[in-house]
Every structure is written in structure tokens, then in C-alpha cells.
Design an enzyme around this catalytic site. Structure first.
Site, PDB file in Angstrom:
ATOM      1  N   THR A   1       0.804  -1.231   0.000  1.00 24.66           N
ATOM      2  CA  THR A   1       0.000   0.000   0.000  1.00 24.66           C
ATOM      3  C   THR A   1       0.833   1.277   0.000  1.00 24.66           C
ATOM      4  O   THR A   1       0.554   2.213  -0.743  1.00 24.66           O
ATOM      5  CB  THR A   1      -0.943  -0.023   1.216  1.00 24.66           C
ATOM      6  OG1 THR A   1      -1.826  -1.129   1.050  1.00 24.66           O
ATOM      7  CG2 THR A   1      -1.731   1.256   1.338  1.00 24.66           C
TER       8      THR A   1
ATOM      9  N   ASN B   1       5.684  -1.137   3.227  1.00 17.41           N
ATOM     10  CA  ASN B   1       4.901  -0.526   4.313  1.00 17.41           C
ATOM     11  C   ASN B   1       5.784  -0.347   5.545  1.00 17.41           C
ATOM     12  O   ASN B   1       5.733   0.673   6.223  1.00 17.41           O
ATOM     13  CB  ASN B   1       3.710  -1.422   4.688  1.00 17.41           C
ATOM     14  CG  ASN B   1       2.580  -1.335   3.678  1.00 17.41           C
ATOM     15  OD1 ASN B   1       2.541  -0.423   2.851  1.00 17.41           O
ATOM     16  ND2 ASN B   1       1.669  -2.283   3.739  1.00 17.41           N
TER      17      ASN B   1
ATOM     18  N   ASP C   1      -3.986   6.051   6.804  1.00 19.09           N
ATOM     19  CA  ASP C   1      -3.093   7.220   6.889  1.00 19.09           C
ATOM     20  C   ASP C   1      -2.071   7.221   5.753  1.00 19.09           C
ATOM     21  O   ASP C   1      -1.824   8.240   5.116  1.00 19.09           O
ATOM     22  CB  ASP C   1      -2.423   7.324   8.274  1.00 19.09           C
ATOM     23  CG  ASP C   1      -1.604   6.105   8.688  1.00 19.09           C
ATOM     24  OD1 ASP C   1      -1.419   5.167   7.885  1.00 19.09           O
ATOM     25  OD2 ASP C   1      -1.127   6.093   9.855  1.00 19.09           O
ATOM     26  N   ARG C   2      -1.463   6.058   5.465  1.00 13.01           N
ATOM     27  CA  ARG C   2      -0.418   6.053   4.432  1.00 13.01           C
ATOM     28  C   ARG C   2      -0.957   6.439   3.058  1.00 13.01           C
ATOM     29  O   ARG C   2      -0.233   7.027   2.255  1.00 13.01           O
ATOM     30  CB  ARG C   2       0.317   4.711   4.387  1.00 13.01           C
ATOM     31  CG  ARG C   2      -0.529   3.459   4.244  1.00 13.01           C
ATOM     32  CD  ARG C   2       0.344   2.231   4.478  1.00 13.01           C
ATOM     33  NE  ARG C   2      -0.376   0.966   4.418  1.00 13.01           N
ATOM     34  CZ  ARG C   2      -1.029   0.408   5.432  1.00 13.01           C
ATOM     35  NH1 ARG C   2      -1.078   1.021   6.594  1.00 13.01           N
ATOM     36  NH2 ARG C   2      -1.636  -0.760   5.291  1.00 13.01           N
TER      37      ARG C   2
ATOM     38  N   ASP D   1      -9.557  -3.225   0.018  1.00 12.81           N
ATOM     39  CA  ASP D   1      -8.369  -3.916   0.531  1.00 12.81           C
ATOM     40  C   ASP D   1      -8.683  -4.725   1.786  1.00 12.81           C
ATOM     41  O   ASP D   1      -8.297  -5.891   1.904  1.00 12.81           O
ATOM     42  CB  ASP D   1      -7.270  -2.902   0.834  1.00 12.81           C
ATOM     43  CG  ASP D   1      -5.974  -3.587   1.261  1.00 12.81           C
ATOM     44  OD1 ASP D   1      -5.366  -4.260   0.419  1.00 12.81           O
ATOM     45  OD2 ASP D   1      -5.583  -3.448   2.431  1.00 12.81           O
TER      46      ASP D   1
ATOM     47  N   ASP E   1      -3.385   1.112  -5.654  1.00  7.38           N
ATOM     48  CA  ASP E   1      -2.015   1.061  -5.135  1.00  7.38           C
ATOM     49  C   ASP E   1      -1.337  -0.278  -5.425  1.00  7.38           C
ATOM     50  O   ASP E   1      -0.113  -0.385  -5.359  1.00  7.38           O
ATOM     51  CB  ASP E   1      -2.016   1.355  -3.629  1.00  7.38           C
ATOM     52  CG  ASP E   1      -2.936   0.428  -2.856  1.00  7.38           C
ATOM     53  OD1 ASP E   1      -3.850  -0.177  -3.457  1.00  7.38           O
ATOM     54  OD2 ASP E   1      -2.753   0.316  -1.631  1.00  7.38           O
ATOM     55  N   HIS E   2      -2.123  -1.292  -5.735  1.00 12.40           N
ATOM     56  CA  HIS E   2      -1.629  -2.639  -6.070  1.00 12.40           C
ATOM     57  C   HIS E   2      -2.842  -3.472  -6.414  1.00 12.40           C
ATOM     58  O   HIS E   2      -3.974  -3.035  -6.196  1.00 12.40           O
ATOM     59  CB  HIS E   2      -0.860  -3.279  -4.888  1.00 12.40           C
ATOM     60  CG  HIS E   2      -1.612  -3.222  -3.603  1.00 12.40           C
ATOM     61  ND1 HIS E   2      -2.672  -4.045  -3.333  1.00 12.40           N
ATOM     62  CD2 HIS E   2      -1.506  -2.396  -2.531  1.00 12.40           C
ATOM     63  CE1 HIS E   2      -3.166  -3.744  -2.138  1.00 12.40           C
ATOM     64  NE2 HIS E   2      -2.494  -2.733  -1.632  1.00 12.40           N
TER      65      HIS E   2
ATOM     66  N   HIS F   1      -1.473  -9.494  -1.009  1.00 14.47           N
ATOM     67  CA  HIS F   1      -0.802  -9.018  -2.226  1.00 14.47           C
ATOM     68  C   HIS F   1       0.642  -8.779  -1.807  1.00 14.47           C
ATOM     69  O   HIS F   1       1.050  -9.221  -0.750  1.00 14.47           O
ATOM     70  CB  HIS F   1      -1.478  -7.723  -2.697  1.00 14.47           C
ATOM     71  CG  HIS F   1      -1.641  -6.730  -1.589  1.00 14.47           C
ATOM     72  ND1 HIS F   1      -0.646  -5.863  -1.209  1.00 14.47           N
ATOM     73  CD2 HIS F   1      -2.661  -6.531  -0.717  1.00 14.47           C
ATOM     74  CE1 HIS F   1      -1.064  -5.155  -0.163  1.00 14.47           C
ATOM     75  NE2 HIS F   1      -2.273  -5.536   0.153  1.00 14.47           N
TER      76      HIS F   1
HETATM   77 ZN    ZN Z   1      -3.120  -1.396  -0.350  1.00 14.41          ZN
END
Ligand code: ZN
Length: 544
Positions: free
Chosen positions: A76, A97, A159-160, A287, A332-333, A476
Site C-alpha cells: 500500500t 509498508n 493514513d499512508r 483492501d 495502489d496494487h 498481495h
Molecule cells: Zn493497499
């Protein structure tokens, strides 16, 4: 002759400028950048014929069904760091991450991508949010540098996601805490955030009835045993009163994030002030649902329908407000279904990681081999980056490295192991992302300062969760296309749609958006390239 061709070129250029001006009478006043966490190109393809809301609208715009988060570390934080910076994780500095930083005063040496690890008493799980690890500016940062009156807001379920898309210069960054939307402690809240937070509290205090099962989900609605006592496949997000974790892993989370995004757009007047504004939105429920229930059951089917409806409602709101907005939606993936259901669905060789490869067990094996004391390797897992303990002598390090390489390269589930030296010496990847080697992918998320001494990549169809009993059944993070491929969709009112099935990269999004809003970019230091959004001979990209 030369003069003549210069004149001819100038005529061509002015033609292309006027053609562009006809296609786009003005620049969009608002960029809406949406990331749907774990929204793989496979999910987009599987559900595309069922869309009737926001995803249908985007499917009729400029469609790149095979976008690539081109790097190996398909997590992510790295993924979100590519979307609005134009840089691959090797250059954003967000290699995973979590990674190991042996300079921090923590027993486990683990740091989180979006924290300040120097704060006393913090850990990678209990931290203060920070963007200090992001090495490059975002589109929002560049926009505000060019026009300080532009406004940039980011909001996400994680948050990320909000931080990596928003950037250091963002006016507001909001993310889901554990019970409400929150931000940096030093920043004040706003009336709409308070309002949404109190309505969430009221919503979660009541129980939620099951979401209806659409007709197209009926065939997927059957249980798949994960452990002797647990199964997935038939969930409909029934939620008990006060269950915030259930709220987060359901379509309710995305609906709330979109409601907050819409309210923040209104509150800050985005897109209505004669300046170009930007809102970045991270929708995280897909996710959580993918991890807890897998990607191929009734749960994901319900989520795809709710996401489509929720996005439709959000775009209708912007239409009613009369805002001229340009949307980009990506992920993001990608994602990979749980091996138990993959085996039922024709993939006989899908399996979970060998427990002997989990890091504590692998460290014990290494210790026995080398007659040194465990742990010898530090990491977040036995896939991805692994670090030799820096307090080992050089002789011990060499011994551990040799033993680890032999064990890993001889394991039937390991596809490749690259050393730090190999990755540092490798050239930057180039050419179509669908044709990259594993080394190219690994290089794209390699940072010489932060990456491990070893990078371990598992073979395809291996799920790196040895024990699904704790509630996370699928994931993932691999270098394989099911985790790398994501849709990239652009839509603006009046923009003629077309579809380009060849591979492009998520790092291409930032230069593409910059061109649409007339923002000049430096000639070097950006990995992505502008994608021409105009079907026909005119181009939306500068210098072409
Ligand atoms: Zn993700």
C-alpha cells in the site's frame, strides 16, 4: 531549408495547440485523484460489465485497463507513493509498508513508512504520522509551489494512502483512525469533519443489516473452508453495534470517506475559486475486504457494486455543484485470492507459504547451520527485504549470507533472491512494464540506503500467510501481475473516450495530470511520462 522546416514545425505546433484548445476550452478547475486500495485490473475486468454508476462513467473515459504498479514490492505505501509523485518507490524512498532501520532505538528495528521513528516510546504500530520518509514532491506540492492559492486536500481510509498522495504541502490531510477521521495533532479540525465524525459514531452505535446480494453475486455465494472452523465466501457485512473493525472492512467505510471528501470540497470551495485545486481520495474498504474474505467471493462482489454506486453518487454531487473536474482512478496494487478458493477454482498449485520460511523459523534454521545465535536476519517477513544484523562481525555476516542464499535459493517456493550489490548495480528499468524481468521490478523498489541485504521473491500463487486463522486469509505484495496490474481511468466531461490495452505505469499519472493543468515539470528526476489523453492527432502532452 532549415528555416522552412522550422516555420513548418511552428505551424504544426500552433495547430496542435489550437486543436487542443478546441478539445479542452479550459483547464479543469479540480483534479480528483482516487485510489481504490487493492482494486486489481482483474477485479475491474471481472465486474466491468456490471457497472452502472461511477465506474461505468469512468469506463467510458480514457481507459488503460492494464496499468502497472511496476515495482516488485506491491504494498500500500509504495503503491500510493507512485500515484501522484511520478516516481517509482526506488525514488520515492517508500520501499515497503514497513522496513528495518537499524539506527532506530527500538528492539525490533522496524519502522513504518509514514511515521516519525525518532519520537520516544513510539513503534511501527504505535506512532506519530509523518511524511519525512517521502523523498519527492507530490503533484499537490508542485501545484502549490506554482500557485500558492491552489488548495490541496487528501482524505483516505488509511493514513499512508492520504499522506503519500497528499504530500508535505497539503492544506488538509485526513485519515481514518480507529474510530473517526483524524489528522496531524497540530492541525485543527473543521466543522465538516466534526459533523461526519459524530454521524459515524451514531451510525456505528446502531447495528447494520446485511447488504443485499445482487443477482450477479449469487453464483459466488458459497462457503470456502479456510480452517477447520472458519470459512469465507458468503458474508454480507452484517455488523453488530459498536463494531468499528467491521465498519472499516465493509462498503460503509468507502461511503463515509466519499461523504467526507464531498463535504470537504464544499467547505473549502474546491474547484470554484478560479485556481486549480486537487483532492486525493483513498478508498480502503476493497483492501480490507480482500484480506479478510478474499477477492472472489460474494463479499467482494457486493463491494464492487457498492463502490460503483458510491462513486456515482459522489460524481453526481460534483456535477450538481457545477464543478469542471478531471478524475483519475487507479489502485495502489492488485490482489490475489486465498489459495483454498483458488484450488477450488481451477488453480491446483495455489498454496500457502511453507511455515519453515516464516522468519522466526528460518532464523532458527540459519542459526543451526552457522552455529551463530538467532536472530541473524531482521525483516517484516521472510519475503521482501531481509537485513543482516549489523552487530555481527564481517566474518559472521559472510557466513550468514552464504547460508541464507543457499537455503533460500534451494527452496521450492522461492522464485529469486537478489543481493543488495546485485540490485545496486542493476540498470534502471526501462521499456514496457509488462516485459520487465524480476530484477527490473526489484530495482524499481530498491533504495540503496533503506533496502535489505537480501530481497526474497516467492514463486507465483504462493500466499505468504502461513496461518490464516488470525483473520487475514489473502494478500498481495508479490512481483506477479495479479498484484502489479491496476486499472488507470481518466474522465472529464467532454473528453472523448478511448481505450489503450498496452501497459502504462501509475508513475505516468502525475505527468499526465500536470499537462492537463498546464503545470511545467523539470526535465529530469521523474520516472513517469505524460500519457496523451486526446484521441486523434492532437496531444495533451507538452513537447510532443
Ligand atoms: Zn493497499
Amino acid at each position: 531549408m532549415l528555416r522552412k522546416s522550422v516555420v513548418a514545425m511552428a505551424a504544426i505546433l500552433s495547430l496542435s495547440v489550437s486543436a487542443r484548445a478546441e478539445d479542452h476550452p479550459s483547464r479543469p478547475s479540480l483534479i480528483v485523484a482516487i485510489s481504490v486500495d487493492q482494486f486489481s485490473a482483474d477485479l475491474f475486468a471481472q465486474y466491468r460489465s456490471t457497472y452502472g454508476g461511477g465506474l461505468k462513467r469512468l469506463s467510458q473515459g480514457v481507459v488503460f485497463p492494464k496499468g502497472y504498479q511496476s515495482h516488485a514490492a506491491t504494498e500500500t505505501c509504495p503503491g500510493h507513493s507512485t500515484i501522484l509523485t511520478g516516481n517509482r518507490p526506488g525514488h520515492t524512498g517508500i520501499i515497503a509498508n514497513n522496513w528495518i532501520d537499524q539506527s532506530v532505538a527500538r528492539d525490533d528495528k522496524l519502522v513504518y513508512c509514514a511515521e516519525d521513528p525518532t519520537i520516544a516510546g513510539s513503534s511501527s504500530k504505535n506512532y506519530t504520522a509523518s511524511l519525512q520518509r517521502l523523498r519527492v514532491p507530490t503533484l499537490g506540492d508542485r501545484l502549490k509551489a506554482a500557485d500558492p492559492a491552489s488548495r490541496v486536500i487528501a482524505v483516505a481510509g488509511k493514513d499512508r494512502a492520504a499522506l503519500m498522495m497528499g504530500g508535505r504541502g497539503a492544506d488538509q490531510i485526513w485519515w481514518w483512525g480507529s474510530r473517526e477521521f483524524t489528522s496531524f495533532t497540530a492541525r485543527p479540525t473543521t466543522p465538516v469533519v466534526e459533523q461526519i465524525n459524530s454521524s459515524i459514531a451514531a451510525t456505528v452505535s446502531a447495528e447494520h443489516a446485511p447488504f443485499p446480494l445482487p443477482d450477479n453475486c449469487a453464483a459466488l455465494d458459497h462457503p470456502v473452508a479456510v480452517t477447520p472452523t472458519t470459512s469465507v465466501g458468503t458474508g454480507q457485512f452484517t455488523r453488530k453495534s459498536g463494531d468499528y473493525r467491521g465498519f472499516r472492512a465493509s462498503p460503509e467505510m468507502d461511503a463515509t470517506t466519499l461523504a467526507l471528501a464531498g463535504a470537504l470540497i464544499d467547505e473549502a470551495g474546491l474547484g470554484r475559486r478560479g485556481h486549480t485545486d486537487l483532492i486525493a481520495i483513498g478508498l480502503s474498504a476493497t483492501d480490507y475486504i480482500g484480506h479478510i474474505y478474499g477477492t472472489a467471493g460474494a463479499e467482494m462482489c457486493i463491494q464492487m457494486g457498492q463502490l460503483d454506486t458510491g462513486l456515482g453518487r459522489f460524481f453526481d454531487r460534483l456535477d450538481k455543484a457545477g464543478i469542471d473536474y478531471l478524475v483519475v482512478l487507479t489502485a495502489d496494487h492488485g490482489g490475489h485470492d486465498l489459495p483454498e478458493r483458488n484450488r477450488e477454482n481451477a488453480i491446483a498449485d495455489a498454496e500457502r507459504i511453507d511455515p519453515a520460511l516464516t522468519l522466526p523459523r528460518f532464523n532458527e534454521t540459519l542459526a543451526a547451520r552457522t552455529r551463530l545465535k538467532a536472530p541473524l536476519l531482521l525483516g517484516d517477513a521472510t519475503q521482501g527485504d531481509l537485513y543482516l544484523r549489523r552487530d555481527l562481525s564481517s566474518a559472521a555476516k559472510a557466513k550468514v549470507m552464504k547460508a541464507a542464499l543457499a537455503l533460500l535459493r534451494g527452496h521450492r517456493q522461492v522464485a529469486a533472491v537478489f543481493t543488495h550489490d546485485q540490485l545496486r548495480a542493476a540498470p534502471e528499468p526501462a521499456g514496457p512494464p509488462e516485459a520487465w524481468s524480476l530484477l527490473d521490478e526489484a530495482k524499481a523498489s530498491f533504495d540503496p540506503e533503506r533496502s535489505g541485504d537480501l530481497l526474497v521473491l516467492l514463486k507465483p500463487r504462493i500466499t505468504p500467510i502461513a496461518d490464516p486463522g488470525a483473520g487475514t486469509v489473502a494478500t498481495h505484495g508479490s512481483p506477479w501481475d495479479y498484484d502489479r496490474r491496476v486499472p488507470i481511468l481518466f474522465w472529464r466531461k467532454g473528453l472523448a473516450g478511448f481505450e489503450q490495452p498496452l501497459g502504462v505505469e501509475t508513475v505516468d499519472i502525475m505527468p499526465t495530470l500536470a499537462a492537463e493543468i498546464g503545470l511545467a515539470l523539470p526535465k529530469t528526476g521523474i520516472d513517469g511520462h505524460c500519457l496523451d489523453l486526446i484521441a486523434g492527432p492532437a496531444t495533451s502532452c507538452p513537447g510532443k
